[in-house]
Design an enzyme around this catalytic site. Structure first.
Site, PDB file in Angstrom:
ATOM      1  N   THR A 135      41.469  43.033  39.060  1.00 13.65           N
ATOM      2  CA  THR A 135      41.972  44.393  39.243  1.00 13.65           C
ATOM      3  C   THR A 135      41.483  45.328  38.144  1.00 13.65           C
ATOM      4  O   THR A 135      41.166  44.873  37.035  1.00 13.65           O
ATOM      5  CB  THR A 135      43.522  44.348  39.223  1.00 13.65           C
ATOM      6  N   ASP A 136      41.474  46.628  38.437  1.00 17.61           N
ATOM      7  CA  ASP A 136      41.128  47.605  37.389  1.00 17.61           C
ATOM      8  C   ASP A 136      42.244  47.729  36.346  1.00 17.61           C
ATOM      9  O   ASP A 136      42.028  48.288  35.272  1.00 17.61           O
ATOM     10  CB  ASP A 136      40.803  48.975  38.001  1.00 17.61           C
ATOM     11  N   GLU A 137      43.443  47.199  36.664  1.00 20.73           N
ATOM     12  CA  GLU A 137      44.567  47.370  35.738  1.00 20.73           C
ATOM     13  C   GLU A 137      44.355  46.643  34.408  1.00 20.73           C
ATOM     14  O   GLU A 137      45.020  46.954  33.424  1.00 20.73           O
ATOM     15  CB  GLU A 137      45.888  46.899  36.380  1.00 20.73           C
ATOM     16  N   TYR A 183      51.939  41.915  34.871  1.00 16.95           N
ATOM     17  CA  TYR A 183      50.949  41.627  35.937  1.00 16.95           C
ATOM     18  C   TYR A 183      49.530  41.742  35.390  1.00 16.95           C
ATOM     19  O   TYR A 183      48.724  40.800  35.515  1.00 16.95           O
ATOM     20  CB  TYR A 183      51.150  42.593  37.115  1.00 16.95           C
ATOM     21  N   LYS A 187      46.577  38.895  34.852  1.00 16.02           N
ATOM     22  CA  LYS A 187      45.256  38.967  35.497  1.00 16.02           C
ATOM     23  C   LYS A 187      44.157  38.962  34.417  1.00 16.02           C
ATOM     24  O   LYS A 187      43.120  38.317  34.579  1.00 16.02           O
ATOM     25  CB  LYS A 187      45.131  40.224  36.357  1.00 16.02           C
TER      26      LYS A 187
HETATM   27  P1  NAD Z   1      49.284  39.947  48.148  1.00 15.29           P
HETATM   28  O1  NAD Z   1      50.491  39.873  47.283  1.00 15.29           O
HETATM   29  O2  NAD Z   1      49.344  40.750  49.392  1.00 15.29           O
HETATM   30  O3  NAD Z   1      48.836  38.467  48.583  1.00 15.29           O
HETATM   31  C1  NAD Z   1      48.813  37.411  47.663  1.00 15.29           C
HETATM   32  C2  NAD Z   1      48.677  36.109  48.454  1.00 15.29           C
HETATM   33  O4  NAD Z   1      48.618  35.034  47.501  1.00 15.29           O
HETATM   34  C3  NAD Z   1      49.852  35.824  49.397  1.00 15.29           C
HETATM   35  O5  NAD Z   1      49.372  35.386  50.650  1.00 15.29           O
HETATM   36  C4  NAD Z   1      50.616  34.719  48.693  1.00 15.29           C
HETATM   37  O6  NAD Z   1      51.295  33.847  49.588  1.00 15.29           O
HETATM   38  C5  NAD Z   1      49.501  34.005  47.952  1.00 15.29           C
HETATM   39  N1  NAD Z   1      49.983  33.267  46.784  1.00 15.29           N
HETATM   40  C6  NAD Z   1      50.798  33.737  45.799  1.00 15.29           C
HETATM   41  N2  NAD Z   1      51.063  32.747  44.910  1.00 15.29           N
HETATM   42  C7  NAD Z   1      50.397  31.644  45.339  1.00 15.29           C
HETATM   43  C8  NAD Z   1      50.263  30.322  44.847  1.00 15.29           C
HETATM   44  N3  NAD Z   1      50.899  29.929  43.739  1.00 15.29           N
HETATM   45  N4  NAD Z   1      49.476  29.457  45.521  1.00 15.29           N
HETATM   46  C9  NAD Z   1      48.821  29.844  46.661  1.00 15.29           C
HETATM   47  N5  NAD Z   1      48.949  31.074  47.184  1.00 15.29           N
HETATM   48  C10 NAD Z   1      49.716  31.970  46.530  1.00 15.29           C
HETATM   49  O7  NAD Z   1      48.110  40.432  47.200  1.00 15.29           O
HETATM   50  P2  NAD Z   1      46.865  41.400  47.489  1.00 15.29           P
HETATM   51  O8  NAD Z   1      47.295  42.776  47.280  1.00 15.29           O
HETATM   52  O9  NAD Z   1      46.225  40.987  48.748  1.00 15.29           O
HETATM   53  O10 NAD Z   1      45.921  40.995  46.257  1.00 15.29           O
HETATM   54  C11 NAD Z   1      45.033  39.898  46.361  1.00 15.29           C
HETATM   55  C12 NAD Z   1      44.254  39.766  45.059  1.00 15.29           C
HETATM   56  O11 NAD Z   1      43.535  40.965  44.802  1.00 15.29           O
HETATM   57  C13 NAD Z   1      45.137  39.532  43.840  1.00 15.29           C
HETATM   58  O12 NAD Z   1      44.481  38.626  43.001  1.00 15.29           O
HETATM   59  C14 NAD Z   1      45.231  40.903  43.189  1.00 15.29           C
HETATM   60  O13 NAD Z   1      45.426  40.773  41.808  1.00 15.29           O
HETATM   61  C15 NAD Z   1      43.879  41.482  43.518  1.00 15.29           C
HETATM   62  N6  NAD Z   1      43.798  42.943  43.628  1.00 15.29           N
HETATM   63  C16 NAD Z   1      44.681  43.623  44.433  1.00 15.29           C
HETATM   64  C17 NAD Z   1      44.538  45.010  44.580  1.00 15.29           C
HETATM   65  C18 NAD Z   1      45.450  45.808  45.469  1.00 15.29           C
HETATM   66  O14 NAD Z   1      45.387  47.034  45.476  1.00 15.29           O
HETATM   67  N7  NAD Z   1      46.303  45.192  46.267  1.00 15.29           N
HETATM   68  C19 NAD Z   1      43.521  45.677  43.889  1.00 15.29           C
HETATM   69  C20 NAD Z   1      42.659  44.941  43.059  1.00 15.29           C
HETATM   70  C21 NAD Z   1      42.797  43.571  42.956  1.00 15.29           C
HETATM   71  O1  DAU Z   2      44.871  49.158  40.673  1.00 13.06           O
HETATM   72  C1  DAU Z   2      44.911  47.975  41.388  1.00 13.06           C
HETATM   73  C2  DAU Z   2      46.334  47.504  41.571  1.00 13.06           C
HETATM   74  O2  DAU Z   2      46.924  48.368  42.542  1.00 13.06           O
HETATM   75  C3  DAU Z   2      46.448  46.057  42.022  1.00 13.06           C
HETATM   76  O3  DAU Z   2      45.917  45.221  41.023  1.00 13.06           O
HETATM   77  C4  DAU Z   2      47.906  45.674  42.299  1.00 13.06           C
HETATM   78  O4  DAU Z   2      47.977  44.358  42.808  1.00 13.06           O
HETATM   79  C5  DAU Z   2      48.444  46.643  43.338  1.00 13.06           C
HETATM   80  O5  DAU Z   2      49.811  46.383  43.573  1.00 13.06           O
HETATM   81  C6  DAU Z   2      48.270  48.097  42.872  1.00 13.06           C
HETATM   82  O6  DAU Z   2      49.124  48.368  41.733  1.00 13.06           O
HETATM   83  P1  DAU Z   2      49.933  49.740  41.594  1.00 13.06           P
HETATM   84  O7  DAU Z   2      51.068  49.521  40.695  1.00 13.06           O
HETATM   85  O8  DAU Z   2      49.019  50.867  41.279  1.00 13.06           O
HETATM   86  O9  DAU Z   2      50.420  49.930  43.137  1.00 13.06           O
HETATM   87  P2  DAU Z   2      51.823  50.383  43.764  1.00 13.06           P
HETATM   88  O10 DAU Z   2      51.587  50.558  45.224  1.00 13.06           O
HETATM   89  O11 DAU Z   2      52.947  49.534  43.326  1.00 13.06           O
HETATM   90  O12 DAU Z   2      52.043  51.826  43.118  1.00 13.06           O
HETATM   91  C7  DAU Z   2      51.096  52.883  43.261  1.00 13.06           C
HETATM   92  C8  DAU Z   2      51.594  54.064  42.453  1.00 13.06           C
HETATM   93  O13 DAU Z   2      52.765  54.589  43.070  1.00 13.06           O
HETATM   94  C9  DAU Z   2      51.989  53.703  41.042  1.00 13.06           C
HETATM   95  O14 DAU Z   2      51.646  54.776  40.176  1.00 13.06           O
HETATM   96  C10 DAU Z   2      53.509  53.549  41.103  1.00 13.06           C
HETATM   97  C11 DAU Z   2      53.891  54.546  42.186  1.00 13.06           C
HETATM   98  N1  DAU Z   2      55.075  54.183  43.002  1.00 13.06           N
HETATM   99  C12 DAU Z   2      55.091  52.941  43.578  1.00 13.06           C
HETATM  100  C13 DAU Z   2      56.163  52.550  44.354  1.00 13.06           C
HETATM  101  C14 DAU Z   2      56.196  51.168  44.980  1.00 13.06           C
HETATM  102  C15 DAU Z   2      56.110  55.085  43.208  1.00 13.06           C
HETATM  103  O15 DAU Z   2      56.080  56.234  42.703  1.00 13.06           O
HETATM  104  N2  DAU Z   2      57.173  54.689  43.974  1.00 13.06           N
HETATM  105  C16 DAU Z   2      57.259  53.454  44.554  1.00 13.06           C
HETATM  106  O16 DAU Z   2      58.262  53.160  45.234  1.00 13.06           O
END
Ligand code: NAD
Ligand code: DAU
Length: 377
Positions: A135-137, A183, A187
């Site tokens: 992730t970019d975080e 988180y 990562k």
């Molecule tokens: P998600 O939470 O939707 O899915 C995560 C999946 O991993 C689920 O299916 C869960 O069952 C599985 N999982 C969790 N713990 C596990 C374990 N111990 N063993 C096996 N499986 C397990 O997540 P996502 O948003 O699809 O993110 C996927 C990946 O991409 C993550 O590594 C996250 O850090 C990264 N990522 C997410 C975003 C985003 O915006 N969502 C952006 C950048 C990177």
């Molecule tokens: O940048 C990549 C990341 O983006 C991934 O690595 C994470 O897995 C993914 O969850 C996401 O993280 P964020 O924290 O940015 O996403 P989230 O959807 O939780 O929140 C987006 C923005 O909105 C953040 O600034 C927090 C804000 N927010 C979120 C929720 C859930 C609110 O203001 N209200 C809310 O209820």
């Protein structure tokens, strides 16, 4: 060429799009979706590919080193695309241990099992690949030295109408890691372990760092699906702080396409940033969602603005993320395919058209539905 690939976290949001892409695009591959099916894993996300001959689901915890080592041998795995993780920042603030366990120890278990198996083969690491999705975080937060927004140095197809940047600085592949939430700390740690396995043992690894994804099948604890569902149900929209934090949004299928290209053509030991140059202040994005949902539901413009509710800010809330993905675009020719407003409209329509999926998830029914099935796998 036949390949045996494990995609971890394939039942989650991004993972399900990656599994779907690989299963449909590479019928000659053996694709194994390895997932523990935590609250975030939902096999309904993959209904359209579950009967394909090149797809298999394995319920497994990535922390289970022995089980994974056995799977590597049984399936002769030559490629790992690792997405399984605990992914929600708010949950990490409440329960950091689970994040360290899954994201750090789980990744380490996969790395060590892959090392032992691949090193036991005559051709060792030849033709193998361990691709870690991050992730970019991990880069921390960027200052907002242009709070009103300026003309950005770059634009892509994803950049929204009237696109602005809120600073003149971006996350580059060379940006020093500076994670703030449990988180992102977990990562970052897993990213370091992956790179250590390349530097120490010569494992062919790749790491990518992507910005915020949006699109179908995202668990409705995350901003976009949560708010679409709340607008539809006339529930409050909890905006953290002043709603001025900036996130950089990419349509999930564009991320999955990048993963495909990088898995096949990326350079070993390299890092690639993935993002569409598409920064949005949360409050502006929320107004676009409100406008889109109201339009589709036939409500008068502005109807749902009264649902906006400012609430206590997230602890340690990062101010701004903005990814520079020039390296990926120049070296591997990837670029986003979808303009942001189109992507949001497509996403809103998907959630409104798939109310059954949303109701199953929000009621928890999807967990019960699969309970018996899990026992038989
Ligand atoms: P998600 O939470 O939707 O899915 C995560 C999946 O991993 C689920 O299916 C869960 O069952 C599985 N999982 C969790 N713990 C596990 C374990 N111990 N063993 C096996 N499986 C397990 O997540 P996502 O948003 O699809 O993110 C996927 C990946 O991409 C993550 O590594 C996250 O850090 C990264 N990522 C997410 C975003 C985003 O915006 N969502 C952006 C950048 C990177
Ligand atoms: O940048 C990549 C990341 O983006 C991934 O690595 C994470 O897995 C993914 O969850 C996401 O993280 P964020 O924290 O940015 O996403 P989230 O959807 O939780 O929140 C987006 C923005 O909105 C953040 O600034 C927090 C804000 N927010 C979120 C929720 C859930 C609110 O203001 N209200 C809310 O209820």
């Amino acid at each position: 060429m036949k390949r045996n690939i494990v995609i971890t976290g394939g039942a989650g949001f991004i993972g399900s799009h990656v599994v779907r892409l690989f299963v449909n695009k590479y019928p000659e591959y053996n694709i194994i979706n390895l997932d523990k099916l935590t609250y975030a894993g939902n096999l309904a996300n993959l209904k359209d590919v579950e009967d394909k001959p090149n797809y298999k689901f394995v319920k497994m915890d990535i922390c289970d080193f022995d089980a994974f080592y056995q799977l590597m041998q049984d399936e002769k795995i030559d490629g790992i695309i690792h997405l399984a993780a605990e992914s929600h920042v708010d949950r990490s603030i409440k329960d950091p241990f689970t994040f360290a366990k899954t994201n750090v120890m789980g990744t380490l278990a996969l790395l060590q099992a892959a090392k032992l198996y691949w090193e036991s083969l005559p051709d060792k690491y030849e033709g193998k690949r361990f691709y870690h999705i991050s992730t970019d975080e991990v880069y921390g937060t960027l200052s907002m030295n242009h709070p009103e927004g300026v003309e950005p140095p770059f634009k892509t197809v994803a950049s929204s109408e009237g696109h602005k940047a809120y600073g003149d600085n971006f996350f580059y592949e060379t940006t020093k890691y500076d994670p703030h939430s449990p988180y992102s700390a977990s990562k970052a740690s897993s990213d370091h372990f992956v790179r250590a396995y390349h530097d120490t043992y010569g494992m062919p690894t790749i790491v990518t760092n992507c910005s915020n994804n949006y699109g179908p099948y995202q668990f409705p604890e995350k901003l976009i699906p949560l708010f679409i569902n709340n607008i539809r149900n006339r529930k409050p929209l909890p905006v953290y702080g002043k709603g001025e934090n900036v996130r950089d949004w990419l349509f999930v299928e564009d991320h999955a396409r990048a993963i495909d290209i990088i898995f096949h053509e990326g350079q070993v030991a390299e890092t690639y940033n993935i993002g569409g140059f598409n920064e949005w202040k949360n409050i502006d994005l929320i107004k676009v969602m409100i406008k889109t949902v109201d339009k589709i539901l036939g409500n008068p413009e502005g109807h749902s603005l009264d649902l906006i509710t400012y609430v206590t800010d997230r602890l340690g809330h990062d101010a701004r993320y903005a990814i520079d993905s020039t390296k990926l675009q120049k070296e591997l020719g990837w670029e986003p395919s979808l303009q942001f407003e189109e992507g949001i409209e497509k996403t809103v329509r998907w959630y409104l058209d798939n109310q059954e999926w949303m109701d199953n998830v929000t009621s928890g029914d999807y967990l019960k539905y699969y309970e018996d099935m899990y026992k038989t796998i």
